[in-house]
Design a protein around this motif. Structure first.
Motif, PDB file in Angstrom:
ATOM      1  N   LEU A  98       0.733  -1.345  -0.103  1.00  0.00           N
ATOM      2  CA  LEU A  98      -0.066  -0.084   0.059  1.00  0.00           C
ATOM      3  C   LEU A  98       1.017   1.204  -0.004  1.00  0.00           C
ATOM      4  O   LEU A  98       2.030   1.402   0.737  1.00  0.00           O
ATOM      5  CB  LEU A  98      -1.013  -0.010   1.258  1.00  0.00           C
ATOM      6  N   ASP A  99       0.711   2.417  -0.832  1.00  0.00           N
ATOM      7  CA  ASP A  99       1.459   3.457  -0.869  1.00  0.00           C
ATOM      8  C   ASP A  99       0.894   4.498   0.327  1.00  0.00           C
ATOM      9  O   ASP A  99      -0.397   4.142   0.964  1.00  0.00           O
ATOM     10  CB  ASP A  99       1.340   4.122  -2.152  1.00  0.00           C
ATOM     11  N   GLN A 100       1.573   5.500   0.540  1.00  0.00           N
ATOM     12  CA  GLN A 100       1.004   6.316   1.622  1.00  0.00           C
ATOM     13  C   GLN A 100      -0.179   6.942   1.627  1.00  0.00           C
ATOM     14  O   GLN A 100      -0.954   6.843   2.641  1.00  0.00           O
ATOM     15  CB  GLN A 100       1.861   7.565   1.679  1.00  0.00           C
ATOM     16  N   GLY A 101      -0.741   7.044   0.528  1.00  0.00           N
ATOM     17  CA  GLY A 101      -2.216   7.737   0.309  1.00  0.00           C
ATOM     18  C   GLY A 101      -3.211   6.728   0.549  1.00  0.00           C
ATOM     19  O   GLY A 101      -4.134   6.853   1.191  1.00  0.00           O
ATOM     20  N   GLN A 102      -2.866   5.362   0.071  1.00  0.00           N
ATOM     21  CA  GLN A 102      -3.739   4.386   0.584  1.00  0.00           C
ATOM     22  C   GLN A 102      -3.915   4.135   2.012  1.00  0.00           C
ATOM     23  O   GLN A 102      -5.004   3.827   2.500  1.00  0.00           O
ATOM     24  CB  GLN A 102      -3.489   3.229  -0.304  1.00  0.00           C
ATOM     25  N   ILE A 103      -2.663   4.253   2.446  1.00  0.00           N
ATOM     26  CA  ILE A 103      -2.519   3.945   4.003  1.00  0.00           C
ATOM     27  C   ILE A 103      -3.525   4.896   4.697  1.00  0.00           C
ATOM     28  O   ILE A 103      -4.206   4.418   5.542  1.00  0.00           O
ATOM     29  CB  ILE A 103      -1.010   3.980   4.602  1.00  0.00           C
TER      30      ILE A 103
END
Length: 455
Positions: free
Chosen positions: A421-426
């Motif tokens: 997961l990327d930072q935005g998804q997290i």
């Protein structure tokens, strides 16, 4: 009224208004913890194999397989997600018996709610009630089932069944039969869970079979409503005791509040309080590992056979090695998410210190029959005669000590990238979990856990 009928009545008839806000908040914390743990376990071979097996079988596209993004029948998606969460030994536990109820009720509830289009609030209510029933049953089984060699999946399956039954809208009769079928559904050998990847296999079965028991009862399938208390029935087979407590004082307290603990470090939960005590003693005493003569543990877990061996060689052995936990905590002033890596297991300083870990020959007697929730103390004896000691009765993240969102959020942010997961998804998915009780549909949260490259 049989025990099964009484449990069913509670699971069905408890109104949403009777569930306290803190219970719902702990359920949300369990969701965050379970997804974070599944992130850590996603690429572990056992989790990958079960995921690939289920993908090969196919079936109705009902519920999301976290991170991969494929969809499976609800019971199969719950199985895959539960295996991933449990494989990393980083989820949550009921501290009375170390049954991983949260992983099971979370994966079950999210999968079936996605299939049925249920709200986030309905998911949380189902989780709370599933946790309550499973916790009450497993409290009766402690320590009998462990002494007979059975794993916690024999009780967590009831959590899955109640959560699924609540979301399906089962009436009391159908919920009774769902629970009766659950009593005949999941098994699992405790020794296999302590020594192999069977631990997560058991978790997957509990989630899958709990949903299937509820679906079967929903279709009219009936079991034996007396199966819990009947001679040679479930409680007899598992060494159940204090049976009257299973159905006593519903609503007076909630197990997800009082007994759930979220792991803030990986590995077997019975060792977390001792590891915390070891780190505290080492930190406060400014301990140099090279100057340690011996480390003496006095802990409730000594009253069980659950202590493991020093010098672990893999994740399973490290997760179940109290000498490793203590030595690593002294050397590093704590036990972190990377301490189950092979690199840490090969650390020469940690390795040498494990041989200096001893057990108090006369530990304090247990106040009750629940050894895993009583913590312990550590005394670090130095070569110059100094002694640095500390005690910890319950680890951070335990309900009895208070669970903080800051700790849960930090766990989520640390582990979620391991699944890709990327930072935005997290941040978006974590915000959705915090707001789960206001979501009309859980699909938004689950779609946010999908990696674009794996669609």
């Amino acid at each position: 009224m049989t025990i099964t009928q009484d449990l069913a009545r509670h699971a069905v008839a408890t109104p949403a208004s009777a569930i306290p806000p803190l219970a719902l908040e702990h359920a949300k914390m369990s969701v965050a913890s379970t997804i974070a743990s599944a992130s850590m376990g996603y690429d572990i071979p056992s989790a990958r194999m079960v995921r690939e097996l289920e993908a090969a079988d196919g079936g109705s596209a009902q519920a999301t397989v976290w991170f991969q993004g494929g969809r499976q029948p609800a019971s199969r998606a719950a199985r895959v997600n539960a295996v991933a969460s449990d494989a990393a030994a980083s989820d949550d536990s009921d501290l009375r018996s170390i049954a991983h109820i949260g992983t099971i009720v979370c994966t079950t509830s999210l999968a079936l709610a996605e299939r049925l289009g249920r709200s986030g609030r309905a998911v949380l209510e189902a989780m709370v009630l599933g946790y309550e029933v499973a916790g009450r049953i497993d409290e009766s089984l402690t320590p009998g089932r462990m002494q007979r060699g059975f794993h916690g999946s024999v009780s967590t399956v009831f959590g899955a069944t109640v959560a699924a039954g609540r979301l399906l809208g089962l009436d009391v009769k159908a919920m009774t039969h769902a629970l009766a079928l659950a009593a005949s559904s999941a098994s699992g050998m405790a020794v296999a869970a302590d020594t192999s990847c069977a631990r997560e296999y058991h978790a997957g079965l509990a989630a899958m079979l709990g949903i299937q028991a509820a679906l079967a009862a929903h279709a009219g399938f009936e079991g034996d409503a007396t199966i819990l208390e009947t001679p040679r029935g479930f409680l007899d087979a598992m060494g159940g005791q204090a049976r009257e407590d299973i159905t006593r004082d519903f609503g007076a307290s909630w197990d997800i509040v009082t007994d759930m603990a979220i792991k803030l470090m990986p590995g077997a939960h019975p060792f977390h309080a001792v590891a915390e005590a070891a780190a505290t003693a080492a930190r406060q005493g400014g301990v140099d590992p090279a100057c340690v003569d011996r480390i003496v543990i006095s802990a409730a877990v000594q009253h069980t056979s659950f202590a493991g061996e020093p010098h672990p060689r893999n994740l399973v052995e490290a997760a179940h090695s109290l000498p490793y936990f203590v030595a690593a905590s002294v050397v590093e002033r704590g036990f972190g998410w990377d301490n189950l890596s092979e690199a840490k297991m090969r650390d020469s300083v940690i390795d040498a210190l494990q041989d200096k870990v001893q057990y108090d020959p006369n530990p304090a007697p247990l106040p009750d029959r629940f050894p895993h929730r009583h913590g312990g103390g550590v005394a670090i004896w130095m070569k110059n005669g100094e002694v640095h000691s500390a005690t910890c009765q319950a680890p951070r993240g335990a309900g009895s000590r208070g669970i903080e969102w800051a700790d849960v959020d930090a766990k989520y942010r640390h582990l979620a990238p391991r699944a890709g997961l990327d930072q935005g998804q997290i941040e978006r998915s974590l915000h959705a979990i915090h707001d789960l009780d206001h979501m009309d549909d859980v699909a938004g949260l689950l779609q946010g856990l999908t990696l674009p490259a794996r669609r």
